[in-house]
Design an enzyme around this catalytic site. Structure first.
Site, PDB file in Angstrom:
ATOM      1  N   CYS A 115       0.814  -1.224   0.000  1.00  0.00           N
ATOM      2  CA  CYS A 115       0.000   0.000   0.000  1.00  0.00           C
ATOM      3  C   CYS A 115       0.842   1.266   0.000  1.00  0.00           C
ATOM      4  O   CYS A 115       0.386   2.318  -0.435  1.00  0.00           O
ATOM      5  CB  CYS A 115      -0.927   0.006   1.200  1.00  0.00           C
ATOM      6  SG  CYS A 115      -2.019  -1.401   1.189  1.00  0.00           S
ATOM      7  N   HIS A 261      -3.798   7.084   1.188  1.00  0.00           N
ATOM      8  CA  HIS A 261      -3.994   5.767   0.572  1.00  0.00           C
ATOM      9  C   HIS A 261      -5.412   5.319   0.888  1.00  0.00           C
ATOM     10  O   HIS A 261      -5.870   5.431   2.031  1.00  0.00           O
ATOM     11  CB  HIS A 261      -2.966   4.781   1.134  1.00  0.00           C
ATOM     12  CG  HIS A 261      -3.366   3.352   0.929  1.00  0.00           C
ATOM     13  ND1 HIS A 261      -3.689   2.855  -0.310  1.00  0.00           N
ATOM     14  CD2 HIS A 261      -3.528   2.326   1.810  1.00  0.00           C
ATOM     15  CE1 HIS A 261      -4.034   1.581  -0.180  1.00  0.00           C
ATOM     16  NE2 HIS A 261      -3.940   1.238   1.085  1.00  0.00           N
ATOM     17  N   ASN A 291      -9.963  -0.745  -2.341  1.00  0.00           N
ATOM     18  CA  ASN A 291      -8.549  -0.498  -2.043  1.00  0.00           C
ATOM     19  C   ASN A 291      -7.705  -1.093  -3.169  1.00  0.00           C
ATOM     20  O   ASN A 291      -7.643  -2.315  -3.321  1.00  0.00           O
ATOM     21  CB  ASN A 291      -8.231  -1.161  -0.689  1.00  0.00           C
ATOM     22  CG  ASN A 291      -6.771  -1.048  -0.284  1.00  0.00           C
ATOM     23  OD1 ASN A 291      -5.907  -0.710  -1.093  1.00  0.00           O
ATOM     24  ND2 ASN A 291      -6.493  -1.352   0.972  1.00  0.00           N
TER      25      ASN A 291
HETATM   26  O1  UT7 Z   1      -4.530  -1.194   2.724  1.00  0.00           O
HETATM   27  C1  UT7 Z   1      -3.671  -1.830   3.613  1.00  0.00           C
HETATM   28  C2  UT7 Z   1      -4.026  -1.608   4.980  1.00  0.00           C
HETATM   29  N1  UT7 Z   1      -5.314  -2.207   5.273  1.00  0.00           N
HETATM   30  C3  UT7 Z   1      -6.088  -1.598   6.112  1.00  0.00           C
HETATM   31  O2  UT7 Z   1      -5.776  -0.521   6.568  1.00  0.00           O
HETATM   32  C4  UT7 Z   1      -7.351  -2.307   6.558  1.00  0.00           C
HETATM   33  C5  UT7 Z   1      -7.542  -2.091   8.032  1.00  0.00           C
HETATM   34  N2  UT7 Z   1      -8.667  -2.828   8.586  1.00  0.00           N
HETATM   35  C6  UT7 Z   1      -9.938  -2.614   8.250  1.00  0.00           C
HETATM   36  O3  UT7 Z   1     -10.227  -1.828   7.366  1.00  0.00           O
HETATM   37  C7  UT7 Z   1     -11.028  -3.318   9.028  1.00  0.00           C
HETATM   38  O4  UT7 Z   1     -10.434  -4.024  10.102  1.00  0.00           O
HETATM   39  C8  UT7 Z   1     -11.870  -4.302   8.170  1.00  0.00           C
HETATM   40  C9  UT7 Z   1     -12.783  -3.519   7.251  1.00  0.00           C
HETATM   41  C10 UT7 Z   1     -10.988  -5.212   7.375  1.00  0.00           C
HETATM   42  C11 UT7 Z   1     -12.749  -5.168   9.075  1.00  0.00           C
HETATM   43  O5  UT7 Z   1     -13.567  -4.360   9.878  1.00  0.00           O
HETATM   44  P1  UT7 Z   1     -13.669  -4.612  11.432  1.00  0.00           P
HETATM   45  O6  UT7 Z   1     -14.602  -3.625  11.947  1.00  0.00           O
HETATM   46  O7  UT7 Z   1     -12.269  -4.639  12.011  1.00  0.00           O
HETATM   47  O8  UT7 Z   1     -14.354  -6.042  11.478  1.00  0.00           O
HETATM   48  P2  UT7 Z   1     -13.821  -7.399  12.139  1.00  0.00           P
HETATM   49  O9  UT7 Z   1     -12.745  -8.003  11.321  1.00  0.00           O
HETATM   50  O10 UT7 Z   1     -13.567  -7.169  13.593  1.00  0.00           O
HETATM   51  O11 UT7 Z   1     -15.097  -8.317  11.997  1.00  0.00           O
HETATM   52  C12 UT7 Z   1     -16.317  -8.006  12.691  1.00  0.00           C
HETATM   53  C13 UT7 Z   1     -17.360  -9.046  12.314  1.00  0.00           C
HETATM   54  C14 UT7 Z   1     -16.854 -10.478  12.462  1.00  0.00           C
HETATM   55  O12 UT7 Z   1     -17.944 -11.263  12.893  1.00  0.00           O
HETATM   56  P3  UT7 Z   1     -18.100 -11.667  14.443  1.00  0.00           P
HETATM   57  O13 UT7 Z   1     -16.848 -12.417  14.788  1.00  0.00           O
HETATM   58  O14 UT7 Z   1     -18.209 -10.360  15.181  1.00  0.00           O
HETATM   59  O15 UT7 Z   1     -19.332 -12.472  14.461  1.00  0.00           O
HETATM   60  C15 UT7 Z   1     -16.498 -10.873  11.057  1.00  0.00           C
HETATM   61  O16 UT7 Z   1     -16.599 -12.269  10.830  1.00  0.00           O
HETATM   62  O17 UT7 Z   1     -17.717  -8.897  10.945  1.00  0.00           O
HETATM   63  C16 UT7 Z   1     -17.550 -10.147  10.266  1.00  0.00           C
HETATM   64  N3  UT7 Z   1     -17.147  -9.856   8.898  1.00  0.00           N
HETATM   65  C17 UT7 Z   1     -18.026  -9.643   7.906  1.00  0.00           C
HETATM   66  N4  UT7 Z   1     -19.364  -9.649   7.884  1.00  0.00           N
HETATM   67  C18 UT7 Z   1     -19.963  -9.371   6.707  1.00  0.00           C
HETATM   68  C19 UT7 Z   1     -15.891  -9.742   8.391  1.00  0.00           C
HETATM   69  N5  UT7 Z   1     -15.952  -9.439   7.094  1.00  0.00           N
HETATM   70  C20 UT7 Z   1     -17.259  -9.374   6.766  1.00  0.00           C
HETATM   71  C21 UT7 Z   1     -17.944  -9.103   5.563  1.00  0.00           C
HETATM   72  N6  UT7 Z   1     -19.287  -9.110   5.588  1.00  0.00           N
HETATM   73  N7  UT7 Z   1     -17.308  -8.826   4.410  1.00  0.00           N
END
Ligand code: UT7
Length: 334
Positions: A115, A261, A291
């Protein structure tokens, strides 16, 4: 010493638009979840069976950038190509550009900084121009993510975020030392390499080993500890922006346009609030492209420029954070 300024910009994304609704048909996700957590509504994914790749998209973007710079391909002295999704394990995409655009046998360098790739590439090009070694450098960021994602519910935490696309700029020598790149700042912290990684195939874990391994070997799909990456991103983004502001003795009010980014709209909004930037000081387009990693900043910069949002003498700040971890910023006067 010379300065380097951006003399031409271009971007290219594949035609095929994939909406959140489309994704909800192939995995357990929803438009609501994706928009709420990331701000993304759609992304462009190369259609299955197409011949497009990171190199071909990069070539399309590069042709536009060279033409807009008012140059010919023979005026380009060096190629820098940033990608995490190269066409081949080796050689890199840079040499493919030399061939595809039928350029002279100029040098070509690939940058593997994910990135932060475009920020690292710009900074590298800037050094070659400052020393007088080159006059015009083609800098490309391009990613073909869609073919490498786990598009099942298992991979939804990663796959809904990423999009395909390419952007390019020409970095040209200027003798006006008030213009162009004023400073760049690059950082890394390898102890978190495993927090955002595609582990295989690698020399450590080669194809026969993967084929012979059990089905649960997912090392060839991107892995991301999203929450950990998010927390580090907001801290490092802030630090590297502060560094750029302090070295150039300016404040947030002096920034005409900040292009972060495009990792997650929530990260961009957090940074905007932290530095108390007005909406017109920040440009985001993750909503439409997802992204696109090394391509995201240069696609956004090109789009902002096309919309007339980048004007002569504007102070433009670019900043990125991603896998490695690596992060960096570039401050320019347009
Ligand atoms: O570009 C390089 C750098 N990358 C970044 O900067 C990305 C940084 N991270 C993020 O943007 C976020 O962490 C994400 C968007 C990837 C994820 O968001 P989050 O709020 O951290 O969600 P999480 O991973 O904690 O997941 C929360 C819940 C989980 O379910 P439970 O365990 O709470 O039941 C996941 O299984 O959301 C679930 N989940 C989804 N649900 C529906 C994860 N992905 C999805 C999805 N659709 N696509």
């Amino acid at each position: 010493m010379y300065n380097s300024k951006i003399s031409g910009l271009g971007f290219y994304v594949p035609d095929n638009v994939v909406t959140n609704e489309d994704l909800s048909k192939i995995m357990d996700t929803s438009d609501e979840w994706i928009q709420e957590r990331t701000g993304i509504k759609q992304r462009h994914w190369i259609k299955e069976g197409s011949n497009e790749t990171s190199a071909t998209m990069g070539a399309r973007a590069a042709e536009i950038a060279i033409e807009r710079a008012g140059l010919d391909k023979d005026d380009i002295d060096f190629i820098i190509f940033a990608t995490l999704s190269p066409d081949f394990y080796f050689p890199g995409c840079g040499v493919q550009i030399q061939e595809m655009l039928e350029m002279r046998t100029i040098g070509a360098l690939d940058i593997r900084n994910q990135c932060s790739g475009f920020v690292y590439a710009l900074s590298t090009g800037d050094q070659f121009i400052k020393t007088g070694m080159y006059k015009n450098i083609l800098v490309i960021g391009s990613e073909y993510h869609s073919n490498g994602l786990d598009k099942t519910t298992r991979g939804r935490g990663v796959s809904v975020i990423f999009g395909d696309g390419a952007g390019a700029c020409v970095l040209s020598r200027t003798e006006d030392n008030q213009k162009g790149i004023l400073s760049s700042h690059l950082h890394s912290e390898g102890k978190y390499a495993d927090k955002l990684i595609v582990e295989s195939p690698s020399i450590k874990h080669w194809v026969p080993e993967i084929l012979n391994s059990k089905e649960e070997d997912l090392s060839y799909f991107p892995y991301m500890d999203g929450t950990f990456v998010f927390k580090n991103a907001v801290v490092r983004f802030s630090e590297v922006i502060m560094e750029a502001l302090s070295v150039n003795k300016i404040g947030p009010d002096d920034i005409d346009l900040f292009i972060p980014h495009q990792a997650n709209l929530r990260i961009s909004q957090f940074i905007q609030q932290k530095f108390k930037l007005r909406d017109d000081q920040v440009y985001n387009n993750i909503t439409n492209y997802g992204n696109t990693t090394a391509a995201s900043i240069v696609i956004a910069l090109t789009e902002a420029w096309e919309k007339g949002k980048v004007k002569e003498d504007d102070i433009v700040l670019l900043a990125a954070f991603g896998s490695g971890f690596t992060w960096g910023s570039v401050l320019l006067r347009w």
